[in-house]
Design a protein around this motif. Structure first.
Motif, PDB file in Angstrom:
ATOM      1  N   ILE A 210      19.139 -39.894 -13.633  1.00 32.57           N
ATOM      2  CA  ILE A 210      19.807 -38.791 -14.313  1.00 32.57           C
ATOM      3  C   ILE A 210      20.770 -38.159 -13.324  1.00 32.57           C
ATOM      4  CG2 ILE A 210      19.545 -36.687 -15.638  1.00 32.57           C
ATOM      5  CD1 ILE A 210      16.720 -37.453 -16.258  1.00 32.57           C
ATOM      6  N   SER A 211      22.028 -38.445 -13.501  1.00 35.32           N
ATOM      7  CA  SER A 211      23.020 -37.824 -12.629  1.00 35.32           C
ATOM      8  C   SER A 211      23.212 -36.377 -13.048  1.00 35.32           C
ATOM      9  CB  SER A 211      24.345 -38.563 -12.719  1.00 35.32           C
ATOM     10  OG  SER A 211      24.988 -38.214 -13.918  1.00 35.32           O
ATOM     11  N   GLU A 212      23.851 -35.639 -12.188  1.00 32.47           N
ATOM     12  CA  GLU A 212      24.069 -34.234 -12.505  1.00 32.47           C
ATOM     13  C   GLU A 212      24.897 -34.085 -13.777  1.00 32.47           C
ATOM     14  OE1 GLU A 212      25.699 -30.352 -10.157  1.00 32.47           O
ATOM     15  OE2 GLU A 212      25.072 -32.089  -9.028  1.00 32.47           O
ATOM     16  N   VAL A 213      25.906 -34.936 -13.898  1.00 28.18           N
ATOM     17  CA  VAL A 213      26.778 -34.859 -15.064  1.00 28.18           C
ATOM     18  C   VAL A 213      26.009 -35.202 -16.333  1.00 28.18           C
ATOM     19  CG1 VAL A 213      28.785 -35.877 -16.205  1.00 28.18           C
ATOM     20  CG2 VAL A 213      28.859 -35.357 -13.764  1.00 28.18           C
ATOM     21  N   VAL A 214      25.268 -36.295 -16.271  1.00 30.06           N
ATOM     22  CA  VAL A 214      24.489 -36.697 -17.443  1.00 30.06           C
ATOM     23  C   VAL A 214      23.442 -35.647 -17.762  1.00 30.06           C
ATOM     24  CG1 VAL A 214      22.853 -38.393 -18.344  1.00 30.06           C
ATOM     25  CG2 VAL A 214      24.869 -39.152 -17.083  1.00 30.06           C
ATOM     26  N   ALA A 215      22.776 -35.166 -16.732  1.00 29.34           N
ATOM     27  CA  ALA A 215      21.727 -34.171 -16.946  1.00 29.34           C
ATOM     28  C   ALA A 215      22.296 -32.920 -17.599  1.00 29.34           C
ATOM     29  CB  ALA A 215      21.060 -33.822 -15.624  1.00 29.34           C
ATOM     30  N   THR A 216      23.439 -32.496 -17.113  1.00 31.79           N
ATOM     31  CA  THR A 216      24.057 -31.296 -17.680  1.00 31.79           C
ATOM     32  C   THR A 216      24.395 -31.512 -19.145  1.00 31.79           C
ATOM     33  OG1 THR A 216      24.993 -30.748 -15.539  1.00 31.79           O
ATOM     34  CG2 THR A 216      25.967 -29.669 -17.442  1.00 31.79           C
ATOM     35  N   GLY A 217      24.959 -32.658 -19.437  1.00 29.62           N
ATOM     36  CA  GLY A 217      25.315 -32.962 -20.827  1.00 29.62           C
ATOM     37  C   GLY A 217      24.083 -33.077 -21.692  1.00 29.62           C
ATOM     38  N   LYS A 218      23.072 -33.772 -21.165  1.00 32.70           N
ATOM     39  CA  LYS A 218      21.852 -33.975 -21.941  1.00 32.70           C
ATOM     40  C   LYS A 218      21.117 -32.662 -22.153  1.00 32.70           C
ATOM     41  CE  LYS A 218      21.988 -38.253 -22.910  1.00 32.70           C
ATOM     42  NZ  LYS A 218      22.130 -38.642 -24.331  1.00 32.70           N
ATOM     43  N   MET A 219      21.078 -31.845 -21.133  1.00 32.55           N
ATOM     44  CA  MET A 219      20.378 -30.578 -21.273  1.00 32.55           C
ATOM     45  C   MET A 219      21.079 -29.699 -22.307  1.00 32.55           C
ATOM     46  SD  MET A 219      17.665 -30.785 -19.622  1.00 32.55           S
ATOM     47  CE  MET A 219      17.592 -32.569 -19.711  1.00 32.55           C
ATOM     48  N   ALA A 220      22.400 -29.766 -22.318  1.00 34.17           N
ATOM     49  CA  ALA A 220      23.136 -29.005 -23.328  1.00 34.17           C
ATOM     50  C   ALA A 220      22.798 -29.528 -24.717  1.00 34.17           C
ATOM     51  CB  ALA A 220      24.636 -29.115 -23.070  1.00 34.17           C
ATOM     52  N   GLU A 221      22.706 -30.849 -24.829  1.00 33.46           N
ATOM     53  CA  GLU A 221      22.345 -31.462 -26.104  1.00 33.46           C
ATOM     54  C   GLU A 221      20.956 -31.009 -26.522  1.00 33.46           C
ATOM     55  OE1 GLU A 221      22.256 -35.795 -26.629  1.00 33.46           O
ATOM     56  OE2 GLU A 221      24.255 -35.803 -25.768  1.00 33.46           O
ATOM     57  N   VAL A 222      20.052 -31.050 -25.587  1.00 34.43           N
ATOM     58  CA  VAL A 222      18.667 -30.695 -25.882  1.00 34.43           C
ATOM     59  C   VAL A 222      18.558 -29.231 -26.280  1.00 34.43           C
ATOM     60  CG1 VAL A 222      16.387 -30.393 -24.850  1.00 34.43           C
ATOM     61  CG2 VAL A 222      17.690 -32.480 -24.419  1.00 34.43           C
ATOM     62  N   GLU A 223      19.263 -28.394 -25.548  1.00 40.96           N
ATOM     63  CA  GLU A 223      19.220 -26.978 -25.902  1.00 40.96           C
ATOM     64  C   GLU A 223      19.717 -26.765 -27.319  1.00 40.96           C
ATOM     65  OE1 GLU A 223      21.411 -25.174 -22.785  1.00 40.96           O
ATOM     66  OE2 GLU A 223      19.757 -25.315 -21.366  1.00 40.96           O
ATOM     67  N   GLN A 224      20.731 -27.558 -27.674  1.00 43.12           N
ATOM     68  CA  GLN A 224      21.260 -27.471 -29.029  1.00 43.12           C
ATOM     69  C   GLN A 224      20.182 -27.894 -30.038  1.00 43.12           C
ATOM     70  OE1 GLN A 224      24.568 -26.342 -29.419  1.00 43.12           O
ATOM     71  NE2 GLN A 224      23.745 -25.964 -31.434  1.00 43.12           N
ATOM     72  N   ILE A 225      19.502 -28.979 -29.716  1.00 43.96           N
ATOM     73  CA  ILE A 225      18.445 -29.480 -30.604  1.00 43.96           C
ATOM     74  C   ILE A 225      17.355 -28.427 -30.761  1.00 43.96           C
ATOM     75  CG2 ILE A 225      16.563 -31.171 -30.776  1.00 43.96           C
ATOM     76  CD1 ILE A 225      18.533 -33.156 -29.322  1.00 43.96           C
ATOM     77  N   LEU A 226      16.986 -27.822 -29.645  1.00 42.35           N
ATOM     78  CA  LEU A 226      15.913 -26.834 -29.680  1.00 42.35           C
ATOM     79  C   LEU A 226      16.339 -25.602 -30.476  1.00 42.35           C
ATOM     80  CD1 LEU A 226      14.598 -27.038 -26.027  1.00 42.35           C
ATOM     81  CD2 LEU A 226      13.668 -28.134 -28.065  1.00 42.35           C
ATOM     82  N   GLU A 227      17.596 -25.248 -30.329  1.00 46.51           N
ATOM     83  CA  GLU A 227      18.082 -24.064 -31.054  1.00 46.51           C
ATOM     84  C   GLU A 227      18.115 -24.311 -32.551  1.00 46.51           C
ATOM     85  OE1 GLU A 227      21.871 -23.089 -29.448  1.00 46.51           O
ATOM     86  OE2 GLU A 227      21.036 -22.446 -27.541  1.00 46.51           O
ATOM     87  N   ASP A 228      18.358 -25.571 -32.899  1.00 48.40           N
ATOM     88  CA  ASP A 228      18.443 -25.909 -34.330  1.00 48.40           C
ATOM     89  C   ASP A 228      17.093 -25.907 -35.025  1.00 48.40           C
ATOM     90  OD1 ASP A 228      21.121 -26.123 -34.071  1.00 48.40           O
ATOM     91  OD2 ASP A 228      21.197 -28.293 -34.026  1.00 48.40           O
ATOM     92  N   LYS A 229      16.032 -25.924 -34.242  1.00 50.47           N
ATOM     93  CA  LYS A 229      14.703 -26.009 -34.850  1.00 50.47           C
ATOM     94  C   LYS A 229      14.364 -24.743 -35.627  1.00 50.47           C
ATOM     95  CE  LYS A 229      12.259 -29.440 -32.147  1.00 50.47           C
ATOM     96  NZ  LYS A 229      11.338 -29.656 -31.033  1.00 50.47           N
TER      97      LYS A 229
END
Ligand SMILES: [Zn+2]
Length: 70
Positions: free
Chosen positions: A51-70
């Motif tokens: 997990i590179s920093e760039v990927v992690a940042t993007g993925k974490m943003a995605e995940v936060e979005q998923i969590l917010e949508d719940k």
């Protein structure tokens, strides 16, 4: 800030342990007590997830979005 999926340049990475080319596939990761599955580069031999920093940042943003949508 960019929030993108895994880019082709991510696939240039190799595993430090066994020098395998990494493959991208579904990997289960844990974030903020939640487990979720997402596509990330990992070593097919020793299962090390890169997990590179760039990927992690993007993925974490995605995940936060998923969590917010719940
Ligand atoms: Zn490996």
């Amino acid at each position: 800030m960019k929030s993108e999926n895994v880019q082709p340049e991510d696939l240039k990475w190799r595993c430090d342990r066994c020098q395998c080319d990494l493959v991208v596939g579904p990997v289960t990761v844990e974030y903020m007590t939640n487990h979720f599955t997402t596509d990330l580069p990992y070593c097919p031999r020793c299962k090390t997830v890169l997990i590179s920093e760039v990927v992690a940042t993007g993925k974490m943003a995605e995940v936060e979005q998923i969590l917010e949508d719940k």
